[in-house]
Write an enzyme that holds these catalytic residues in place. Structure first.
Site, PDB file in Angstrom:
ATOM      1  N   LYS A 101     -24.809  25.255  -1.936  1.00 39.04           N
ATOM      2  CA  LYS A 101     -26.262  25.084  -1.628  1.00 39.04           C
ATOM      3  C   LYS A 101     -27.160  25.670  -2.537  1.00 39.04           C
ATOM      4  CE  LYS A 101     -28.770  27.748   0.892  1.00 39.04           C
ATOM      5  NZ  LYS A 101     -29.278  28.527   1.622  1.00 39.04           N
TER       6      LYS A 101
ATOM      7  N   ASP B 226     -29.721  23.724   4.315  1.00 38.33           N
ATOM      8  CA  ASP B 226     -29.740  25.201   4.836  1.00 38.33           C
ATOM      9  C   ASP B 226     -30.046  25.030   6.470  1.00 38.33           C
ATOM     10  OD1 ASP B 226     -32.272  24.035   5.438  1.00 38.33           O
ATOM     11  OD2 ASP B 226     -33.465  26.038   4.444  1.00 38.33           O
TER      12      ASP B 226
END
Length: 207
Positions: free
Chosen positions: A118, A136
């Site tokens: 991420k 997220d």
């Protein structure tokens, strides 16, 4: 498929080329901000970083940082103990393995301490405009509420979104973050104000 395309087009129309709310001046500041933002709000990170970057203005100064001193600058951030250790390890690795230049490809970024998929994707999205999706908590929640994914993990959710949307992923990622942060909130989502309400069948929907 038609519905997914509608969702994509509405996101891109509503959020015109959105960017992160993290404040940074260069690539070094960006990667530090993104690492600090894990499980922490952008607002909180933006309060921490001005003094942090005064103390450690570049990757070399961060690599040579004293751990307890660094902790004192970021102690209001969640998981600051781990993050302080990872920031120093990340900076040392950049200095030792990449001649002090933060790498701009996924594999090398993920080789750095504290940088998962991420974080790597967010850096590449914000710095390079790369066609990546990053998942997220906001993106995860939004994609599941909109029935774009039923995946159990952020990584698998990312795969679903990448397959569905294909392009403009950098803008769609940021649009979904902002949408999740301000409209499709975890508690008390603002469904009456939502531009996707007519396409949403979530059990969390509040009418």
């Amino acid at each position: 498929m038609e519905r997914n395309l509608q969702i994509k087009e509405l996101f891109l129309k509503k959020f015109d080329k959105p960017v992160t709310e993290l404040k940074f001046k260069n690539l070094y500041e960006l990667i530090v901000c993104v690492m600090l933002s894990a499980q922490c709000t952008d607002k909180r990170v933006n309060l921490i970083t001005p003094n942090l970057f005064k103390a450690y203005p570049d990757i070399k100064s961060l690599a040579n940082a004293n751990l307890s001193s660094l902790k004192s600058y970021i102690q209001s951030c969640s998981f600051f103990n781990n993050k302080a250790q990872n920031l120093i390890k990340m900076a040392k690795a950049v200095c030792e393995n990449f001649n002090g230049e933060i790498p701009l490809n996924e594999k090398d970024l993920k080789s750095l301490a504290g940088v998962g998929q991420k974080t790597a994707h967010v850096v590449l999205i914000e710095w390079c405009g790369a066609n990546f999706m990053a998942v997220d908590t906001h993106v995860f929640r939004v994609s599941h509420r909109l029935n774009l994914s039923k995946a159990k993990t952020p990584e698998a959710t990312e795969e679903d979104l990448t397959r569905i949307f294909k392009d403009n992923l950098n803008y769609l990622h940021q649009a979904m973050v902002l949408f999740g942060r301000y409209t499709c909130k975890a508690k008390k989502p603002l469904c009456k104000e939502c531009f996707l309400s007519h396409l949403c069948t979530s059990k969390d929907k509040e009418i």
